[in-house]
Design an enzyme around this catalytic site. Structure first.
Site, PDB file in Angstrom:
ATOM      1  CE  LYS A  83      35.508  39.096  39.418  1.00 13.63           C
ATOM      2  NZ  LYS A  83      36.134  37.984  38.319  1.00 13.63           N
ATOM      3  CB  SER A 135      38.002  40.919  35.711  1.00 16.79           C
ATOM      4  OG  SER A 135      37.008  39.450  36.341  1.00 16.79           O
ATOM      5  CB  SER A 183      39.278  36.943  35.517  1.00 16.00           C
ATOM      6  OG  SER A 183      39.004  38.351  34.432  1.00 16.00           O
TER       7      SER A 183
END
Ligand code: GLN
Length: 530
Positions: free
Chosen positions: A90, A165, A189
């Site tokens: 990420k 996210s 997330s």
């Protein structure tokens, strides 16, 4: 082996093939880079792919494999499980010499001066980082539409969100660009995008993984975790990164068990775990607004667990309703403090506009997106003199009550199952103009984060052709049990019809006329939501 077959293998199958000499790490990584470059234009799962770094990592993995092969079977068996396996990170994981923007313009141009703890661990394990994945700005969001660099699409339906996210990490694994990936979960997330993309996502107990080198959102909630296309793969990546790190004082010295040893390949062995297991079903998680298809799939999953010998126990988590309000006080309050460091002097984006205060206002005014500004406003308000007790202190008290609900339930059951998300993947743009509708995406994941507990999402079927996730919640530090329950569920549903489906829009990704993902323009008065 063809590129297509290589990219569809699970990480544990790749590991077997590498050890057996069926293919090399370089061949495996080239296949993934090739697919990611060829099909990411229409998906936008990646912020960037670092081909040279990945190739160098693959060659190092091949050298370790060759040396172990010379030393004999015991040396081969002792190699780390993710050696040579393609991984996505990420975009909030700091790595030396590479960009990390956390999905924000305010970190445009920032290059990491060191490696995050988890990046060091991944490299030591010989796993191969392909690049960084797209995300909501500073991990604030549930759809990846809040990325300053444009949204990611869902590989099952390119006009829908992948969740967020960590949407880029989930989409990259679902679209076969990487076998596993790293996400972070502050309120859902990892679990929610895993559910919406039909992959497995594991958020461990708060403190299980070091946050050193992870760009912070809300420090008492942020946890690093993993995505894979099955429980064993997600467990292998968690195993690789878990454990105490002196550079993060909230990382725990609690010993990390050998998760993989308890996750057998054999389905009968894995399913046997369910006999006599007490599984709680919280009635509060079947919330108003839950789609009927989602509820049906989750209830079918619960029936399957029961048929396989588990005892299903009705449990109450009465403070569930307060999870959202509590989270949206605590998380923005902590975010407002964490984000104060983006001042235009130390990192990335910088606008000069006269004196120091003007520089600060101009940098932050142009560098942060609207959702981040909303959170900073909410957070500074909740922390301000006169309101601190009424909001922040109150929220911390309710947090204790939410935790106490789980403690009481876990006196009666070994684990809890629930839906991960009340809906399947929603259309791009549908919730963008209605922050509360977006926040409601996480009603089933927020209480678990607020209580700091481990949560896993595993695919449990399709509704309207889109994936549904089953959430497994455990006691603190009990990831082993959560993963075994997830693995057992895979075993008892191994022959289910829905497992034969893969993301339906993959052929469109190959078509150069498919447009990049974008949020359709919605009239200012339009409200999203279902
Ligand atoms: N969707 C939630 C939020 O916007 C949770 C995000 C997360 O877990 N990082 O805060």
């Amino acid at each position: 082996m063809s590129d297509r077959r290589l990219t569809r293998l699970h990480a544990h199958e790749m590991a077997r093939g590498l050890r057996a000499g069926e293919f090399g790490a370089r061949e495996l990584i080239e296949a993934h880079l090739h697919l990611a470059h060829a099909t990411d234009r229409a998906l936008h799962a990646w912020m960037f792919l670092d081909d040279d770094d990945a190739r160098a990592g693959a060659d190092r993995a091949d050298a370790r494999l060759a040396a172990a092969r010379r030393d004999g079977p015991a040396a081969l068996a002792a190699l780390p499980p993710l050696l040579g396996i393609p991984v996505g990170l990420k975009d909030l994981v700091v790595t030396r010499g590479q960009p990390s923007t956390a999905g924000s313009r305010i970190l445009e141009g920032f290059v990491g001066p060191f490696d995050a703890h988890i990046a060091e661990r991944i490299r030591e394990a010989g796993a191969v980082v392909l690049g960084k994945t797209n995300m909501d700005e500073f991990a604030m969001g549930s759809s990846t539409e809040h990325s300053a660099w444009g949204p990611t699409a869902n590989p099952w339906a390119l006009d829908r969100v992948p969740g967020g996210s960590s949407g880029g990490s989930a989409a990259a694994v679902a679209a076969y660009h990487a076998a596993v990936s790293i996400g972070t979960d502050t309120g859902g997330s990892i679990r929610q995008p895993a559910a919406l993309c039909g992959v497995t996502g594991m958020k461990p107990t708060y403190g299980r993984v070091s946050r050193f080198g992870i760009i912070a959102f809300a420090s008492s909630l942020d946890q690093v975790g993993s995505f894979g296309r099955d429980v064993r793969d997600a467990a292998a990546l968690l195993q690789t990164v878990a454990g105490r790190d002196d550079r993060d004082s909230t990382s725990s010295p609690v010993p990390v068990p050998d998760f993989l040893a308890d996750l057998p390949d054999d389905d009968d062995l894995a399913a046997g775990y369910l006999r006599g297991l007490r599984i709680g079903l919280p009635r509060e998680y079947f919330v108003a607004g839950m789609e009927t298809g989602v509820e049906a799939r989750v209830r079918e999953a619960v029936s399957a667990l029961e048929s396989a010998g588990a005892e299903i126990v009705d449990v109450a988590l009465p403070h569930t309703d307060y999870g959202l309000a509590t989270y949206y006080i605590v998380a923005p309050a902590e975010a407002s403090a964490n984000l104060a460091r983006y001042d235009g002097i130390r990192f990335g984006h910088s606008v000069r506009d006269g004196d120091v205060l003007a520089d600060y206002l101009a940098t932050r005014g142009t560098g942060f997106g609207p959702e981040v500004k909303r959170r900073i406003m909410l957070g500074t308000y909740a922390l301000s003199a006169g309101y601190y007790d009424a909001y922040y202190v109150k929220a911390q008290k309710v947090r204790t009550l939410i935790k106490a609900d789980f403690d009481a339930a876990f006196e009666r059951v070994d684990a809890i199952v629930a839906p991960t998300s009340p809906t399947v993947a929603f259309p791009l743009g549908a919730r963008l103009r209605d922050p509360v509708a977006m926040y409601l995406s996480d009603t089933c994941t927020l209480p678990v984060s607020v209580a700091g507990l481990p949560g896993l999402s595993v695919p449990c079927g399709l509704s309207d052709g889109l994936p549904v996730g089953l959430q497994v919640i455990g006691r603190a530090w009990d990831e082993g049990r959560v993963l075994r329950l997830g693995r057992a569920f895979e075993a008892i549903t191994a022959d289910a019809e829905w497992r034969r489906f893969e993301p339906t829009d993959l052929p469109a990704l190959d078509d150069p006329s498919t447009p990049p993902p974008r949020v359709p323009s919605i009239p200012a008065s339009g409200r999203g939501g279902d």
